[in-house]
Design a protein around this motif. Structure first.
Motif, PDB file in Angstrom:
ATOM      1  N   GLY A  46       0.817  -1.201   0.000  1.00  0.00           N
ATOM      2  CA  GLY A  46       0.000   0.000   0.000  1.00  0.00           C
ATOM      3  C   GLY A  46       0.854   1.255   0.000  1.00  0.00           C
ATOM      4  N   LYS A  47       1.909   1.144   0.726  1.00  0.00           N
ATOM      5  CA  LYS A  47       2.855   2.248   0.814  1.00  0.00           C
ATOM      6  C   LYS A  47       3.382   2.638  -0.562  1.00  0.00           C
ATOM      7  CE  LYS A  47       6.084   2.893   4.549  1.00  0.00           C
ATOM      8  NZ  LYS A  47       7.120   2.262   5.348  1.00  0.00           N
ATOM      9  N   SER A  48       3.784   1.611  -1.259  1.00  0.00           N
ATOM     10  CA  SER A  48       4.350   1.834  -2.582  1.00  0.00           C
ATOM     11  C   SER A  48       3.300   2.432  -3.522  1.00  0.00           C
ATOM     12  CB  SER A  48       4.876   0.504  -3.129  1.00  0.00           C
ATOM     13  OG  SER A  48       5.370   0.665  -4.420  1.00  0.00           O
ATOM     14  N   CYS A  49       2.062   1.931  -3.407  1.00  0.00           N
ATOM     15  CA  CYS A  49       0.985   2.448  -4.247  1.00  0.00           C
ATOM     16  C   CYS A  49       0.733   3.928  -3.959  1.00  0.00           C
ATOM     17  CB  CYS A  49      -0.300   1.657  -4.008  1.00  0.00           C
ATOM     18  SG  CYS A  49      -0.208  -0.047  -4.571  1.00  0.00           S
ATOM     19  N   ARG A  50       0.685   4.221  -2.690  1.00  0.00           N
ATOM     20  CA  ARG A  50       0.430   5.609  -2.306  1.00  0.00           C
ATOM     21  C   ARG A  50       1.517   6.535  -2.863  1.00  0.00           C
ATOM     22  NH1 ARG A  50       3.010   8.269   1.140  1.00  0.00           N
ATOM     23  NH2 ARG A  50       2.304  10.385   1.515  1.00  0.00           N
ATOM     24  N   LEU A  51       2.746   6.075  -2.716  1.00  0.00           N
ATOM     25  CA  LEU A  51       3.876   6.865  -3.175  1.00  0.00           C
ATOM     26  C   LEU A  51       3.815   7.098  -4.687  1.00  0.00           C
ATOM     27  CD1 LEU A  51       6.200   7.981  -1.495  1.00  0.00           C
ATOM     28  CD2 LEU A  51       7.621   6.200  -2.456  1.00  0.00           C
ATOM     29  N   ARG A  52       3.467   6.044  -5.391  1.00  0.00           N
ATOM     30  CA  ARG A  52       3.365   6.158  -6.842  1.00  0.00           C
ATOM     31  C   ARG A  52       2.285   7.173  -7.225  1.00  0.00           C
ATOM     32  NH1 ARG A  52       6.238   5.849 -11.435  1.00  0.00           N
ATOM     33  NH2 ARG A  52       4.916   5.427 -13.196  1.00  0.00           N
ATOM     34  N   TRP A  53       1.190   7.091  -6.523  1.00  0.00           N
ATOM     35  CA  TRP A  53       0.089   8.008  -6.798  1.00  0.00           C
ATOM     36  C   TRP A  53       0.515   9.453  -6.498  1.00  0.00           C
ATOM     37  CZ3 TRP A  53      -4.344   9.249  -8.915  1.00  0.00           C
ATOM     38  CH2 TRP A  53      -5.070  10.309  -8.396  1.00  0.00           C
ATOM     39  N   VAL A  54       1.032   9.628  -5.321  1.00  0.00           N
ATOM     40  CA  VAL A  54       1.382  10.979  -4.885  1.00  0.00           C
ATOM     41  C   VAL A  54       2.452  11.595  -5.788  1.00  0.00           C
ATOM     42  CG1 VAL A  54       2.526  12.266  -3.033  1.00  0.00           C
ATOM     43  CG2 VAL A  54       0.709  10.667  -2.484  1.00  0.00           C
ATOM     44  N   ASN A  55       3.437  10.819  -6.151  1.00  0.00           N
ATOM     45  CA  ASN A  55       4.574  11.388  -6.873  1.00  0.00           C
ATOM     46  C   ASN A  55       4.434  11.401  -8.392  1.00  0.00           C
ATOM     47  OD1 ASN A  55       5.961  11.990  -4.531  1.00  0.00           O
ATOM     48  ND2 ASN A  55       7.044  10.045  -4.497  1.00  0.00           N
ATOM     49  N   LYS A  56       3.630  10.502  -8.919  1.00  0.00           N
ATOM     50  CA  LYS A  56       3.590  10.415 -10.381  1.00  0.00           C
ATOM     51  C   LYS A  56       2.200  10.471 -11.005  1.00  0.00           C
ATOM     52  CE  LYS A  56       6.518  10.091 -12.795  1.00  0.00           C
ATOM     53  NZ  LYS A  56       7.293  11.188 -13.406  1.00  0.00           N
ATOM     54  N   LEU A  57       1.217   9.900 -10.358  1.00  0.00           N
ATOM     55  CA  LEU A  57      -0.073   9.749 -11.029  1.00  0.00           C
ATOM     56  C   LEU A  57      -1.103  10.797 -10.647  1.00  0.00           C
ATOM     57  CD1 LEU A  57      -0.343   5.849 -10.798  1.00  0.00           C
ATOM     58  CD2 LEU A  57       0.567   7.243 -12.653  1.00  0.00           C
ATOM     59  N   ARG A  58      -0.876  11.449  -9.554  1.00  0.00           N
ATOM     60  CA  ARG A  58      -1.814  12.472  -9.110  1.00  0.00           C
ATOM     61  C   ARG A  58      -1.991  13.508 -10.207  1.00  0.00           C
ATOM     62  NH1 ARG A  58      -0.137  15.753  -3.816  1.00  0.00           N
ATOM     63  NH2 ARG A  58       1.370  16.395  -5.375  1.00  0.00           N
ATOM     64  N   PRO A  59      -3.223  13.997 -10.379  1.00  0.00           N
ATOM     65  CA  PRO A  59      -3.421  14.999 -11.422  1.00  0.00           C
ATOM     66  C   PRO A  59      -2.742  16.319 -11.100  1.00  0.00           C
ATOM     67  CG  PRO A  59      -5.454  14.647 -10.180  1.00  0.00           C
ATOM     68  CD  PRO A  59      -4.470  13.618  -9.701  1.00  0.00           C
ATOM     69  N   ASN A  60      -2.516  17.091 -12.137  1.00  0.00           N
ATOM     70  CA  ASN A  60      -1.959  18.450 -12.013  1.00  0.00           C
ATOM     71  C   ASN A  60      -0.528  18.509 -11.506  1.00  0.00           C
ATOM     72  OD1 ASN A  60      -4.485  19.379 -12.824  1.00  0.00           O
ATOM     73  ND2 ASN A  60      -5.208  19.445 -10.719  1.00  0.00           N
ATOM     74  N   LEU A  61       0.208  17.432 -11.692  1.00  0.00           N
ATOM     75  CA  LEU A  61       1.615  17.468 -11.286  1.00  0.00           C
ATOM     76  C   LEU A  61       2.455  18.088 -12.398  1.00  0.00           C
ATOM     77  CD1 LEU A  61       2.194  13.994  -9.615  1.00  0.00           C
ATOM     78  CD2 LEU A  61       1.982  16.214  -8.493  1.00  0.00           C
ATOM     79  N   LYS A  62       3.443  18.829 -11.980  1.00  0.00           N
ATOM     80  CA  LYS A  62       4.377  19.414 -12.957  1.00  0.00           C
ATOM     81  C   LYS A  62       5.511  18.443 -13.182  1.00  0.00           C
ATOM     82  CE  LYS A  62       3.923  24.316 -11.739  1.00  0.00           C
ATOM     83  NZ  LYS A  62       4.698  25.420 -11.142  1.00  0.00           N
ATOM     84  N   THR A  63       5.230  17.324 -13.771  1.00  0.00           N
ATOM     85  CA  THR A  63       6.309  16.360 -13.952  1.00  0.00           C
ATOM     86  C   THR A  63       7.214  16.794 -15.099  1.00  0.00           C
ATOM     87  OG1 THR A  63       4.662  15.100 -15.141  1.00  0.00           O
ATOM     88  CG2 THR A  63       5.292  14.296 -12.976  1.00  0.00           C
ATOM     89  N   GLY A  64       8.479  16.640 -14.865  1.00  0.00           N
ATOM     90  CA  GLY A  64       9.445  16.935 -15.913  1.00  0.00           C
ATOM     91  C   GLY A  64       9.778  18.406 -16.094  1.00  0.00           C
ATOM     92  N   CYS A  65       9.168  19.261 -15.291  1.00  0.00           N
ATOM     93  CA  CYS A  65       9.486  20.689 -15.396  1.00  0.00           C
ATOM     94  C   CYS A  65      10.547  21.061 -14.371  1.00  0.00           C
ATOM     95  CB  CYS A  65       8.256  21.540 -15.134  1.00  0.00           C
ATOM     96  SG  CYS A  65       6.948  21.292 -16.294  1.00  0.00           S
ATOM     97  N   LYS A  66      11.491  21.819 -14.817  1.00  0.00           N
ATOM     98  CA  LYS A  66      12.492  22.332 -13.886  1.00  0.00           C
ATOM     99  C   LYS A  66      11.821  23.320 -12.943  1.00  0.00           C
ATOM    100  CE  LYS A  66      16.205  20.576 -15.882  1.00  0.00           C
ATOM    101  NZ  LYS A  66      17.038  19.580 -15.233  1.00  0.00           N
ATOM    102  N   PHE A  67      12.431  23.488 -11.798  1.00  0.00           N
ATOM    103  CA  PHE A  67      11.933  24.496 -10.873  1.00  0.00           C
ATOM    104  C   PHE A  67      12.163  25.875 -11.473  1.00  0.00           C
ATOM    105  CE2 PHE A  67      10.916  22.934  -6.511  1.00  0.00           C
ATOM    106  CZ  PHE A  67      10.848  21.593  -6.847  1.00  0.00           C
ATOM    107  N   THR A  68      11.158  26.708 -11.424  1.00  0.00           N
ATOM    108  CA  THR A  68      11.322  28.069 -11.919  1.00  0.00           C
ATOM    109  C   THR A  68      12.055  28.881 -10.865  1.00  0.00           C
ATOM    110  OG1 THR A  68       9.290  28.853 -10.894  1.00  0.00           O
ATOM    111  CG2 THR A  68       9.112  27.896 -13.106  1.00  0.00           C
ATOM    112  N   ALA A  69      12.461  30.069 -11.261  1.00  0.00           N
ATOM    113  CA  ALA A  69      13.163  30.937 -10.321  1.00  0.00           C
ATOM    114  C   ALA A  69      12.278  31.226  -9.116  1.00  0.00           C
ATOM    115  CB  ALA A  69      13.546  32.243 -11.015  1.00  0.00           C
ATOM    116  N   GLU A  70      11.021  31.447  -9.372  1.00  0.00           N
ATOM    117  CA  GLU A  70      10.116  31.755  -8.268  1.00  0.00           C
ATOM    118  C   GLU A  70       9.956  30.564  -7.341  1.00  0.00           C
ATOM    119  OE1 GLU A  70       9.972  35.341  -8.140  1.00  0.00           O
ATOM    120  OE2 GLU A  70       8.635  34.315  -6.755  1.00  0.00           O
ATOM    121  N   GLU A  71       9.840  29.400  -7.937  1.00  0.00           N
ATOM    122  CA  GLU A  71       9.712  28.196  -7.118  1.00  0.00           C
ATOM    123  C   GLU A  71      10.963  27.994  -6.280  1.00  0.00           C
ATOM    124  OE1 GLU A  71       6.835  25.083  -9.466  1.00  0.00           O
ATOM    125  OE2 GLU A  71       8.787  25.483 -10.331  1.00  0.00           O
TER     126      GLU A  71
END
Length: 301
Positions: A46-71
């Motif tokens: 379950g832990k692994s599933c949660r992690l996968r969801w939170v880090n990769k599958l959750r909607p509205n994630l900025k995956t693959g984007c570098k951190f902006t200066a503001e961020e």
DNA sequence: AACGAAACCAACCGCGTTCAT
DNA sequence: GATGAACGCGGTTGGTTTCGT
């Protein structure tokens, strides 16, 4: 089959597994992670599933984007404020996970540690295609990890982006452009406050209304409000605090009132100085420069 | 083109907290 | 209140990619 379930799968996720996980979440919501395995849907914990969801599958994630200066600036400020509370910091950054922030920070930390620990060499600096960072690596004397931490609190390298040295000036970091910060925060709040059902997202296609991410409470969290002084996390970076000393707290309050007391006021007036090259170095403790040779600027080239 | 170093990223692990029983 | 399961978080590790020589 039973044996298969007993064996917990580890390692990279396949797209099939992602699909199963997404189906589960669309049906039950992002919870009951353990049931995914007990139902035999996946042989992941379950832990692994949660992690996968939170880090990769959750909607509205900025995956693959570098951190902006503001961020980047926000991370630095929030890290100084909250310490390594990555999950908390991540709530201030739309589309970023705690893992993202953590990775960003440790990568930054490693880089700086290397910069400060490599002994100076006697080699002449030719600057043929070398970045200034490379030069610093050769020039800066060994440094304690405390020093690294200190410097980390005040500098931002922005190395990941293509504009390698169009970085935030440290003064700008310590005394951020207040108006800009206001605007950024307001727009962030606007996004955060937008109910997900009005946002085109994952939920509409899968039928589950995902709860909003917990909205940070800057008023409670901001140690700069007089009424929140007791909440200042310890140890609070003393030098970071020093950066605020010149401004009275009343100004923080005024500013926050302007924003309906929701802005995480950094208590500083604007510094409209835009990021310029070499800002990174301008912001280092002055002692460091005793070891520096002249760093060529763009005008030298 | 090959190689090594650095940067980046995904995932795991351990521990603390929360919640249901 | 005690206990165990589930969850969440921070630290760490290891694989992959990118970059410089």
């Amino acid at each position: 089959m039973e044996r298969e379930l007993l064996e917990i799968k580890k390692g990279p996720w396949s797209s099939d597994e992602d699909e199963v996980l997404l189906r589960h979440v669309s049906k039950y919501g992002p919870r009951e992670w353990s049931s995914i395995r007990s139902k035999g849907l996946l042989s992941r914990t379950g832990k692994s599933c949660r992690l996968r969801w939170v880090n990769k599958l959750r909607p509205n994630l900025k995956t693959g984007c570098k951190f902006t200066a503001e961020e980047e600036r926000l991370v630095v400020e929030l890290q100084a404020q909250f310490g390594n509370k990555w999950a908390k910091i991540a709530t201030y950054l739309q589309g970023r996970t705690d893992n993202d922030v953590k990775n960003f920070w440790s990568s930054r930390r490693k880089r700086l540690e290397r910069m400060l620990q490599k002994p100076p060499t006697s080699k002449p600096h030719k600057n043929n295609g070398k970045t200034h960072i490379n030069q610093v690596e050769e020039m800066v004397p060994p440094c304690s990890s405390n020093q690294v931490e200190e410097i980390l609190s005040y500098s931002t390298s922005y190395m990941g982006n293509t504009q390698v040295f169009e970085m935030i000036n440290l003064p700008d970091l310590i005394k951020p452009n207040y108006q800009q910060l206001e605007n950024d925060y307001l727009s962030a709040v606007e996004v955060e406050a937008t109910p997900l059902h009005t946002v085109p997202s994952f939920e509409s296609s899968l039928g589950y209304n995902f709860p909003l991410l917990p909205e940070p409470d800057p008023l409670m969290d901001c140690p700069l409000f007089p009424e929140c002084q007791d909440l200042v996390p310890e140890p609070f970076d003393p030098i970071f605090v020093d950066g605020f000393k010149e401004k009275k707290c009343s100004e923080c309050v005024c500013s926050s009132q302007k924003l309906g007391t929701r802005l995480p006021t950094f208590g500083l007036e604007g510094n409209s100085q835009s990021a310029s090259s070499n800002g990174f170095f301008k912001d280092f403790p002055s002692e460091i420069f005793e070891y520096f040779e002249h760093i060529p600027t763009s005008s030298d080239q």
